[in-house]
Motif scaffolding. Sequence first.
Motif, PDB file in Angstrom:
ATOM      1  N   THR A 237      90.225 -24.805  -9.984  1.00 46.67           N
ATOM      2  CA  THR A 237      90.880 -24.291 -11.198  1.00 46.67           C
ATOM      3  C   THR A 237      90.443 -22.865 -11.511  1.00 46.67           C
ATOM      4  O   THR A 237      90.967 -22.260 -12.454  1.00 46.67           O
ATOM      5  CB  THR A 237      90.570 -25.195 -12.402  1.00 46.67           C
ATOM      6  N   SER A 238      89.486 -22.324 -10.745  1.00 47.85           N
ATOM      7  CA  SER A 238      89.099 -20.928 -10.915  1.00 47.85           C
ATOM      8  C   SER A 238      89.927 -19.987 -10.042  1.00 47.85           C
ATOM      9  O   SER A 238      89.855 -18.766 -10.197  1.00 47.85           O
ATOM     10  CB  SER A 238      87.614 -20.738 -10.575  1.00 47.85           C
ATOM     11  N   LEU A 239      90.698 -20.561  -9.105  1.00 45.60           N
ATOM     12  CA  LEU A 239      91.533 -19.740  -8.241  1.00 45.60           C
ATOM     13  C   LEU A 239      92.645 -19.084  -9.045  1.00 45.60           C
ATOM     14  O   LEU A 239      93.066 -19.618 -10.077  1.00 45.60           O
ATOM     15  CB  LEU A 239      92.142 -20.595  -7.124  1.00 45.60           C
ATOM     16  N   PRO A 240      93.151 -17.934  -8.596  1.00 44.57           N
ATOM     17  CA  PRO A 240      94.287 -17.315  -9.298  1.00 44.57           C
ATOM     18  C   PRO A 240      95.471 -18.268  -9.339  1.00 44.57           C
ATOM     19  O   PRO A 240      95.806 -18.910  -8.339  1.00 44.57           O
ATOM     20  CB  PRO A 240      94.598 -16.081  -8.428  1.00 44.57           C
ATOM     21  N   GLN A 241      96.076 -18.376 -10.504  1.00 46.20           N
ATOM     22  CA  GLN A 241      97.196 -19.282 -10.657  1.00 46.20           C
ATOM     23  C   GLN A 241      98.475 -18.643 -10.144  1.00 46.20           C
ATOM     24  O   GLN A 241      98.576 -17.428  -9.986  1.00 46.20           O
ATOM     25  CB  GLN A 241      97.350 -19.692 -12.128  1.00 46.20           C
ATOM     26  N   VAL A 242      99.485 -19.504  -9.894  1.00 47.68           N
ATOM     27  CA  VAL A 242     100.757 -19.006  -9.386  1.00 47.68           C
ATOM     28  C   VAL A 242     101.482 -18.235 -10.478  1.00 47.68           C
ATOM     29  O   VAL A 242     101.166 -18.345 -11.663  1.00 47.68           O
ATOM     30  CB  VAL A 242     101.645 -20.176  -8.907  1.00 47.68           C
ATOM     31  N   ASP A 243     102.461 -17.445 -10.062  1.00 53.04           N
ATOM     32  CA  ASP A 243     103.284 -16.704 -11.004  1.00 53.04           C
ATOM     33  C   ASP A 243     104.015 -17.688 -11.907  1.00 53.04           C
ATOM     34  O   ASP A 243     104.790 -18.523 -11.427  1.00 53.04           O
ATOM     35  CB  ASP A 243     104.308 -15.867 -10.226  1.00 53.04           C
ATOM     36  N   PRO A 244     103.760 -17.655 -13.227  1.00 53.70           N
ATOM     37  CA  PRO A 244     104.385 -18.632 -14.108  1.00 53.70           C
ATOM     38  C   PRO A 244     105.890 -18.469 -14.217  1.00 53.70           C
ATOM     39  O   PRO A 244     106.572 -19.368 -14.713  1.00 53.70           O
ATOM     40  CB  PRO A 244     103.701 -18.377 -15.458  1.00 53.70           C
ATOM     41  N   LEU A 245     106.418 -17.331 -13.787  1.00 56.34           N
ATOM     42  CA  LEU A 245     107.855 -17.107 -13.899  1.00 56.34           C
ATOM     43  C   LEU A 245     108.598 -17.584 -12.663  1.00 56.34           C
ATOM     44  O   LEU A 245     109.640 -18.232 -12.769  1.00 56.34           O
ATOM     45  CB  LEU A 245     108.133 -15.611 -14.137  1.00 56.34           C
ATOM     46  N   GLU A 246     108.073 -17.301 -11.463  1.00 53.86           N
ATOM     47  CA  GLU A 246     108.748 -17.678 -10.227  1.00 53.86           C
ATOM     48  C   GLU A 246     107.741 -18.222  -9.211  1.00 53.86           C
ATOM     49  O   GLU A 246     107.398 -17.547  -8.236  1.00 53.86           O
ATOM     50  CB  GLU A 246     109.496 -16.483  -9.640  1.00 53.86           C
TER      51      GLU A 246
END
Length: 306
Positions: free
Chosen positions: A150-159
């Motif tokens: 959960t510390s990894l960069p999250q995906v683009d919330p838009l696409e």
Amino acid sequence: MPVARMLLDAGRGALIGTVEIIPGVSGGTVALIVGVYETLIDSAGHLARGVARAASDGVRGRGLTRAREEFAAVRWSVVLPVGFGMIAAVLAASAILAPIIEAEPVASRALFAGLILASLVVPIRMVGGRWRMREYAIAAVGAVAGFLLTSLPQVDPLEPPLPVVALAAAFAVCALVVPGVSGSFILLAVGMYAPTLAAVNERDLVYLGVFILGAMIGLGLFVSVLQWLLVHRRRVMLAMMTGLMLGSLRALWPWQEGGTVQPPGPDALPVLLLVLLGAAAVGGVLLIESAVLRRAARRLESGAAG
């Protein structure tokens, strides 16, 4: 099929669908409470295997006999009305929750954190008996893994990339196997919760189609494995699950900026109250579950005695 039974099962599905939208409240737990858990899990396994065998046997020219056998084993009289109720509830609950989460991110994460904290009781209790050093060690490994993931960069919330959507759905659907584990929490931990809510509200058919495909793949590949692990490696599986849930709470730290954890703000007291409120809500559900299971056990005992 009697209309009254169909409406009852649709109502059960609506309850399951509503809580599946809320991270920390397990649809599997509610399915267990309303008495359709085993039917749904067993039917889901047959359905997924039927689809897989239809695809593989069709390509190899073997016909659809094995697929039809799997489809015939599905309890359609229960699955269809429950599924309809779930879909209707998911659509309604998504429309309500999405704007609240967007407008009040700190309060939403606090409430969800309380829900998850209380839900930890379920896998801890399901381990059975006193925890040994091995279970504590496994849980610690799971907690570290959950924190790092959960510390990894999250995906683009838009696409979000569609392969990521399918993969997230495949893992989230596995939460249905274990009462107390929330599929929505898995989506939230990997940054896919808000995009999925948005896709439901916007009727994004491409996203939803890929999500459903990923869920079907997850059912076909993982659910049978998880069921085997829960029978043959129960303590190890549940200890690891407890640790993963605990470590993944990092995703629900109320004060965050772009995924980076921030120190508590001046609203610490109301945030703490929301955490306690979420924990109390799950505690109430678990008390109802315990009462239902005790009543069922008494009925079995009285039937055996008679």
